[in-house]
Design a protein around this motif. Sequence first.
Motif, PDB file in Angstrom:
ATOM      1  N   UNK A   7      62.443 129.009  64.258  1.00  0.00           N
ATOM      2  CA  UNK A   7      61.819 128.083  64.533  1.00  0.00           C
ATOM      3  C   UNK A   7      60.525 128.408  65.215  1.00  0.00           C
ATOM      4  N   UNK A   8      60.029 129.396  65.823  1.00  0.00           N
ATOM      5  CA  UNK A   8      58.893 129.748  66.338  1.00  0.00           C
ATOM      6  C   UNK A   8      57.819 130.217  65.183  1.00  0.00           C
ATOM      7  N   UNK A   9      58.381 130.889  64.022  1.00  0.00           N
ATOM      8  CA  UNK A   9      57.539 131.113  63.008  1.00  0.00           C
ATOM      9  C   UNK A   9      56.978 129.938  62.548  1.00  0.00           C
ATOM     10  N   UNK A  15      53.602 124.041  62.814  1.00  0.00           N
ATOM     11  CA  UNK A  15      53.787 123.107  63.784  1.00  0.00           C
ATOM     12  C   UNK A  15      52.742 122.859  64.775  1.00  0.00           C
ATOM     13  N   UNK A  16      51.607 123.596  64.670  1.00  0.00           N
ATOM     14  CA  UNK A  16      50.434 123.227  65.350  1.00  0.00           C
ATOM     15  C   UNK A  16      49.722 122.004  64.772  1.00  0.00           C
ATOM     16  N   UNK A  17      50.208 121.919  63.721  1.00  0.00           N
ATOM     17  CA  UNK A  17      49.344 120.524  63.077  1.00  0.00           C
ATOM     18  C   UNK A  17      50.448 119.298  62.791  1.00  0.00           C
ATOM     19  N   UNK A  18      51.889 119.702  62.631  1.00  0.00           N
ATOM     20  CA  UNK A  18      52.995 118.737  62.561  1.00  0.00           C
ATOM     21  C   UNK A  18      53.283 118.128  63.839  1.00  0.00           C
ATOM     22  N   UNK A  45      62.037 120.661  65.208  1.00  0.00           N
ATOM     23  CA  UNK A  45      62.083 119.721  65.794  1.00  0.00           C
ATOM     24  C   UNK A  45      60.500 118.961  66.735  1.00  0.00           C
ATOM     25  N   UNK A  46      59.754 119.077  65.554  1.00  0.00           N
ATOM     26  CA  UNK A  46      58.323 118.534  65.995  1.00  0.00           C
ATOM     27  C   UNK A  46      58.402 117.065  66.204  1.00  0.00           C
ATOM     28  N   UNK A  47      59.001 116.021  65.411  1.00  0.00           N
ATOM     29  CA  UNK A  47      59.200 114.842  65.558  1.00  0.00           C
ATOM     30  C   UNK A  47      60.266 114.499  66.474  1.00  0.00           C
ATOM     31  N   UNK A  48      61.271 115.422  66.475  1.00  0.00           N
ATOM     32  CA  UNK A  48      62.626 115.079  67.178  1.00  0.00           C
ATOM     33  C   UNK A  48      62.073 114.813  68.802  1.00  0.00           C
ATOM     34  N   UNK A 188      46.506 109.444  58.504  1.00  0.00           N
ATOM     35  CA  UNK A 188      46.495 110.049  60.052  1.00  0.00           C
ATOM     36  C   UNK A 188      46.014 111.371  59.919  1.00  0.00           C
ATOM     37  N   UNK A 189      44.813 111.618  60.732  1.00  0.00           N
ATOM     38  CA  UNK A 189      44.074 112.682  60.496  1.00  0.00           C
ATOM     39  C   UNK A 189      44.333 113.788  61.946  1.00  0.00           C
ATOM     40  N   UNK A 190      44.492 114.892  61.624  1.00  0.00           N
ATOM     41  CA  UNK A 190      44.828 115.654  62.784  1.00  0.00           C
ATOM     42  C   UNK A 190      43.891 116.905  62.890  1.00  0.00           C
ATOM     43  N   UNK A 191      43.222 116.976  64.216  1.00  0.00           N
ATOM     44  CA  UNK A 191      42.168 118.331  64.173  1.00  0.00           C
ATOM     45  C   UNK A 191      42.768 119.238  65.283  1.00  0.00           C
ATOM     46  N   UNK A 192      42.654 120.619  64.762  1.00  0.00           N
ATOM     47  CA  UNK A 192      43.249 121.760  65.353  1.00  0.00           C
ATOM     48  C   UNK A 192      42.159 122.640  65.814  1.00  0.00           C
ATOM     49  N   UNK A 193      42.102 123.087  66.855  1.00  0.00           N
ATOM     50  CA  UNK A 193      41.086 124.248  67.232  1.00  0.00           C
ATOM     51  C   UNK A 193      41.821 125.529  67.086  1.00  0.00           C
TER      52      UNK A 193
END
Length: 252
Positions: A7-9, A15-18, A45-48, A188-193
């Motif tokens: 899961x960590x991988x 996951x940083x986006x989801x 478990x991002x949504x969970x 739905x936009x997502x911005x990650x640094x």
Amino acid sequence: MTFEVPGDAYDRFMGRYSQPLAAGLADWLEVTTGQEAVDVGCGPGALTRHLVARLGADHVRAVDPSESFVAACRERFPGVDVRHGVAEALPFEDDSCDVAAACLVVHFMSDPVAGVGEMRRVTRPGGWVGATVWDLAGGRAPTWPLWEAVAGLDPRHGAERERPGGSRDGLVAIVEAAGLREVESLELPVTVTHPSFEEWWEPYLHGVGPAAEVVHDVGPDGRERLEAALRRRLGAGPFELTAVAHAVRGRA
């Protein structure tokens, strides 16, 4: 292509986006106290996480075909009914939840219409059934820099543009074919640094999904050329990347 990874991988890769995308999906599906919800294709478990925060663990069910993701989700969210299974044959009874959601899953289903149809089956009449898929057809997934660089080095490697549900119209068509009513959509936009190029690039080397598969397939020399091209494109960091998902919901 495999999702049988820790899961960590997955968290370091998608996951940083989801995770922020999942928050937006939970908002749009109007997940509120007192409901029962099912997370289809839950991954680690991002949504969970968001469903548990809103409803409590005993009001959340989840299912995923990856044994490692099922194990990760169970460990992270004790009390959630997490099962090993596929969307096309959900292990839940008819009309047993108030909302069913699939975050970044429909385009990996073997039969998307059947999968969303199962989500409709387990949702009580009038409840929301919803899904998100990155704008694959428009080249706006988080992986767009990689596919852009791959095309420049070897056009024979296709991107993910043709996956089912990877456009607004494609995702709407799947949901409507599954029998949902009052179908609506939005972006739905997502911005990650990303603090450094290495933080962005390292997860692609650990075999998560189609993007990591192509990184493996190009071989050691190809990876070196690919990394060099991406370093020129993105820089050393920090840098921001914006991805956009199509979200569609309908009434069961």
